[in-house]
Design a protein around this motif. Structure first.
Motif, PDB file in Angstrom:
ATOM      1  N   LYS A   1     -13.397 -35.887  28.019  1.00 10.63           N
ATOM      2  CA  LYS A   1     -12.842 -36.047  26.675  1.00 10.63           C
ATOM      3  C   LYS A   1     -13.982 -35.785  25.700  1.00 10.63           C
ATOM      4  CE  LYS A   1     -13.597 -40.978  25.937  1.00 10.63           C
ATOM      5  NZ  LYS A   1     -13.003 -42.200  25.421  1.00 10.63           N
ATOM      6  N   LYS A   2     -13.695 -35.858  24.410  1.00  8.17           N
ATOM      7  CA  LYS A   2     -14.722 -35.587  23.406  1.00  8.17           C
ATOM      8  C   LYS A   2     -15.990 -36.386  23.695  1.00  8.17           C
ATOM      9  CE  LYS A   2     -15.787 -35.695  18.525  1.00  8.17           C
ATOM     10  NZ  LYS A   2     -15.380 -36.033  17.175  1.00  8.17           N
ATOM     11  N   ASP A   3     -17.086 -35.640  23.876  1.00  7.26           N
ATOM     12  CA  ASP A   3     -18.426 -36.188  24.100  1.00  7.26           C
ATOM     13  C   ASP A   3     -18.598 -36.968  25.400  1.00  7.26           C
ATOM     14  OD1 ASP A   3     -19.598 -35.015  21.826  1.00  7.26           O
ATOM     15  OD2 ASP A   3     -18.825 -36.614  20.551  1.00  7.26           O
ATOM     16  N   VAL A   4     -17.699 -36.786  26.343  1.00  8.19           N
ATOM     17  CA  VAL A   4     -17.835 -37.418  27.668  1.00  8.19           C
ATOM     18  C   VAL A   4     -17.696 -36.352  28.737  1.00  8.19           C
ATOM     19  CG1 VAL A   4     -16.922 -39.131  29.276  1.00  8.19           C
ATOM     20  CG2 VAL A   4     -16.919 -39.611  26.804  1.00  8.19           C
ATOM     21  N   PRO A   5     -18.773 -36.091  29.477  1.00 11.46           N
ATOM     22  CA  PRO A   5     -20.129 -36.550  29.208  1.00 11.46           C
ATOM     23  C   PRO A   5     -20.754 -35.721  28.088  1.00 11.46           C
ATOM     24  CG  PRO A   5     -20.163 -35.134  31.125  1.00 11.46           C
ATOM     25  CD  PRO A   5     -18.719 -35.262  30.698  1.00 11.46           C
ATOM     26  N   ASP A   6     -21.783 -36.278  27.465  1.00 12.13           N
ATOM     27  CA  ASP A   6     -22.465 -35.569  26.394  1.00 12.13           C
ATOM     28  C   ASP A   6     -23.601 -34.714  26.964  1.00 12.13           C
ATOM     29  OD1 ASP A   6     -24.367 -37.470  27.073  1.00 12.13           O
ATOM     30  OD2 ASP A   6     -24.457 -38.380  25.100  1.00 12.13           O
ATOM     31  N   LEU A   7     -24.151 -33.861  26.127  1.00 13.88           N
ATOM     32  CA  LEU A   7     -25.216 -32.963  26.573  1.00 13.88           C
ATOM     33  C   LEU A   7     -26.455 -33.725  27.018  1.00 13.88           C
ATOM     34  CD1 LEU A   7     -24.863 -30.119  23.952  1.00 13.88           C
ATOM     35  CD2 LEU A   7     -24.767 -29.821  26.422  1.00 13.88           C
ATOM     36  N   GLU A   8     -26.811 -34.758  26.281  1.00 16.00           N
ATOM     37  CA  GLU A   8     -28.018 -35.514  26.614  1.00 16.00           C
ATOM     38  C   GLU A   8     -27.946 -36.106  28.019  1.00 16.00           C
ATOM     39  OE1 GLU A   8     -30.918 -38.924  24.681  1.00 16.00           O
ATOM     40  OE2 GLU A   8     -28.880 -38.739  23.930  1.00 16.00           O
ATOM     41  N   THR A   9     -26.818 -36.695  28.362  1.00 16.41           N
ATOM     42  CA  THR A   9     -26.654 -37.293  29.690  1.00 16.41           C
ATOM     43  C   THR A   9     -26.770 -36.240  30.781  1.00 16.41           C
ATOM     44  OG1 THR A   9     -25.244 -39.045  28.799  1.00 16.41           O
ATOM     45  CG2 THR A   9     -25.070 -38.593  31.165  1.00 16.41           C
TER      46      THR A   9
END
Length: 151
Positions: free
Chosen positions: A45-53
């Motif tokens: 979903k939106k920002d899951v997972p995010d780029l940083e992770t």
């Protein structure tokens, strides 16, 4: 059982298959992935997972020789640029036109990892390198000047 934190089977296989100078792209949710390039879709979903992770987990198992981001990232998405610098300390970060990343580089990638990131210009190219201390650890081997700072 695997010791590292990265558990995704497909991503582990791709990292293990990378050779020197191969490209791995970690992209945002909207990246146009070509049909003929291996896709590892982690987006939930939106920002899951995010780029940083995702980048942080990859950094633990991947030797990046150079990283490329879109020309706009450093000024238009400074928080992302700073995250990439922090996650890959000492790795040179180059830039290229965003359209080149979306087209030419996408076709050259060994694989593309799609995150759930809603991050403008959030398409990071990781160029595979060699672990210099391991490759140049035998007696009599001369380390090239361009690798000396990696020892």
């Amino acid at each position: 059982m695997k010791k590292g934190m990265l558990l995704n089977r497909e991503l582990n296989e791709v990292i293990a298959s990378m050779g020197h100078l191969d490209y791995l792209i970690v992209c945002d949710a909207g990246f146009p992935i070509p049909n003929d390039v291996k896709r590892i879709d982690l987006a939930l979903k939106k920002d899951v997972p995010d780029l940083e992770t995702v980048l942080s987990l990859i950094a633990d198992d991947f030797v990046a020789e150079k990283i490329y981001v879109a020309q706009e990232v450093e000024t238009n998405n400074a928080p992302l640029f700073q995250k990439v610098q922090r996650i890959f300390p000492g790795v040179e970060i180059g830039t290229m036109e965003h359209q080149t990343i979306l087209s030419e580089m996408a076709r050259k990638a060994k694989a593309i990892v799609r995150t759930g990131a809603f991050d403008p210009w959030g398409n990071i190219i990781l160029q595979s390198g060699v672990h210099v201390p391991q490759w140049f650890d035998k007696p009599g081997i001369i380390v090239p000047d361009y690798y000396k700072d990696k020892l």
